[in-house]
Design an enzyme around this catalytic site. Structure first.
Site, mmCIF file in Angstrom:
data_model
loop_
_atom_site.group_PDB
_atom_site.id
_atom_site.type_symbol
_atom_site.label_atom_id
_atom_site.label_comp_id
_atom_site.label_asym_id
_atom_site.label_seq_id
_atom_site.Cartn_x
_atom_site.Cartn_y
_atom_site.Cartn_z
ATOM 1 N N SER A 195 0.849 -1.195 0.000
ATOM 2 C CA SER A 195 0.000 0.000 0.000
ATOM 3 C C SER A 195 0.880 1.239 0.000
ATOM 4 O O SER A 195 1.958 1.238 0.592
ATOM 5 C CB SER A 195 -0.888 -0.019 1.247
ATOM 6 O OG SER A 195 -1.658 1.169 1.309
ATOM 7 N N CYS A 202 -10.531 0.674 10.417
ATOM 8 C CA CYS A 202 -11.741 0.159 9.777
ATOM 9 C C CYS A 202 -12.748 -0.284 10.817
ATOM 10 O O CYS A 202 -13.948 -0.253 10.586
ATOM 11 C CB CYS A 202 -11.414 -1.023 8.868
ATOM 12 S SG CYS A 202 -9.680 -1.342 8.694
HETATM 13 C C1 LIG Z 1 -3.962 -0.627 5.621
HETATM 14 C C2 LIG Z 1 -3.902 -2.080 5.370
HETATM 15 C C3 LIG Z 1 -4.572 -2.663 4.285
HETATM 16 C C4 LIG Z 1 -5.434 -1.846 3.357
HETATM 17 O O1 LIG Z 1 -4.662 -1.013 2.562
HETATM 18 P P1 LIG Z 1 -5.364 0.134 1.694
HETATM 19 O O2 LIG Z 1 -4.253 0.612 0.821
HETATM 20 O O3 LIG Z 1 -5.818 1.166 2.686
HETATM 21 O O4 LIG Z 1 -6.481 -0.481 0.940
HETATM 22 C C5 LIG Z 1 -4.463 -4.018 4.093
HETATM 23 N N1 LIG Z 1 -3.722 -4.778 4.911
HETATM 24 C C6 LIG Z 1 -3.076 -4.272 5.970
HETATM 25 C C7 LIG Z 1 -2.269 -5.166 6.826
HETATM 26 C C8 LIG Z 1 -3.141 -2.908 6.231
HETATM 27 O O5 LIG Z 1 -2.505 -2.415 7.292
#
Ligand SMILES: *Cc1c(COP(=O)(O)O)cnc(C)c1O
Length: 382
Positions: free
Chosen positions: A201, A326
């Site tokens: 990400s 979330c």
């Molecule tokens: C933040 C996060 C995600 C989601 O990433 P986005 O780019 O916000 O969709 C998925 N997995 C983990 C472990 C994260 O910390």
């Protein structure tokens, strides 16, 4: 009013100013705003060159080949693409994951379960770590895919991906790893971590939100089915016009992380020690997760006799979270904390403090002083 101290780096990070500066160059009429898929003029070629340079920067941080990087809208999409894309078109599939994965993996696996895919949900030990042997014991002849995170976003604990991956490779089982919380926080190297698919990400690594990548191994060749159809971008794996400015931002962010990884880990270790040291005068504080097998930036703490909601209200000068971003819209305790066997009561007493690049010693001192004060006050009025 003074801005609160930001201690929620695991939810998102600010964009590094050097990254923002780079991104702006790809937006306006004077800049390189072309569509990277435009083949007929220089606007397109320049944008494409920038996208490919960024692909190299992201690949470099995890020691991958640039051709193994597929751009997505974030790690959520990468997780979906990896898992659904691997399972699609197979009539018989068994998937192994764990109860403390990110929702993007948990809910994707539940969705598959609803469509007849068999899923085994591994339960971690109290320290939040899934042991390699648990994975091996759950393997069946029809196991297609194992999906586990490298670093847990609520606890900071680290999975032994190298050991698990080596065995899965021998058995011909696909291995997907969500490394959204790992990139830029510890050394991630796909040449020593045999994984097939890895989610990344931008916004957890001082890049922009809304951009991510999926590493898809080329050798041995891994096949996944596209989940978004259209112009056939990204070698058919993910259609959609590439957001040049986002991609350039993620590339720059990953390049900065690669340059200062060691230094940053050292700094965060020192700040962590200062923070926990500052709480030593307080009794009844428990560190949830592992204190050995973890990244330094994430600290999940339970405070005896104080519930997290009241504590957060009291700590109005600190930006922290209970559970993940979330899940914090609901008052339900974190499924991750329940997943490591914490029980509702203890889970309700936990807060996550996560620190990062722009955290200072002064902020840490202020935070720990505030916590000691507020916890002491709340316990006194009980
Ligand atoms: C933040 C996060 C995600 C989601 O990433 P986005 O780019 O916000 O969709 C998925 N997995 C983990 C472990 C994260 O910390």
């Amino acid at each position: 009013m003074k801005k609160p101290v930001y201690l929620d780096y695991a939810a998102t990070t600010p964009v590094d100013p050097a990254v923002a500066e780079e991104m702006i160059k790809y937006l306006t009429p004077e800049g390189f705003f072309g569509n990277p898929a435009s083949r007929s003029h220089g606007f397109g070629w320049q944008a494409e060159a920038a996208v490919e340079a960024a692909r190299g920067q992201v690949a470099s941080l995890i020691h991958a080949d640039p051709r193994e990087i597929v751009w997505t809208s974030g790690a959520t999409e990468s997780d979906n693409l990896a898992i659904k894309g691997a399972v699609a078109g197979r009539d018989k599939a068994h998937v192994i994951t764990s109860t403390i994965e990110h929702k993007a993996v948990v809910d994707t696996c539940k969705w598959l379960e609803g469509r007849g895919v068999e899923v085994t949900w591994l339960e971690p030990e109290r320290d939040g770590v899934i042991r390699p042997q648990q994975v091996f014991d759950a393997l069946k002849p029809e196991t297609l895919l194992v999906s586990l995170m490298l670093v847990n976003n609520e606890l900071g604990c680290v999975t032994d991906i190298a050991t698990i991956g080596t065995e899965l490779r021998n058995r011909g089982v696909l291995f997907h790893v969500d490394a959204a919380q790992a990139a830029g926080k510890l050394a991630v190297d796909v040449t020593t971590m045999p994984v097939d698919l890895m989610s990344l990400s931008g916004h957890k690594v001082y890049g922009p939100k809304g951009v991510g990548a999926l590493y898809v191994r080329r050798s041995p060749d891994v096949r996944i089915e596209a989940q978004i159809h259209g112009g056939g971008h990204e070698r058919g794996m993910r259609s959609g016009t590439l957001p040049t400015h986002q991609i350039v931002g993620m590339g720059k962010a990953f390049a900065i992380s690669q340059l200062c990884l060691e230094e940053e880990i050292g700094k965060l270790e020192a700040l962590r020690a200062e923070f926990l040291g500052g709480l030593e005068g307080l009794s009844g504080v428990t560190l949830n997760g592992s204190d050995t097998c973890r990244v330094p930036g994430i600290m999940n703490l339970s405070f005896d006799g104080v519930d997290a909601e009241s504590l957060m209200l009291g700590l109005r000068h600190l930006a922290v979270s209970s559970g993940s971003a979330c899940a914090s819209a609901t008052l339900a305790p974190s499924y991750v904390l329940l997943g490591i066997g914490l029980g509702e009561e203890l889970a309700h007493r936990a807060l996550r403090f996560s620190i990062g690049r722009f955290t200072t010693s002064e902020e840490i001192a202020f935070a720990s002083t505030q916590i000691v004060e507020v916890v002491t006050r709340l316990r006194a009025v009980r």
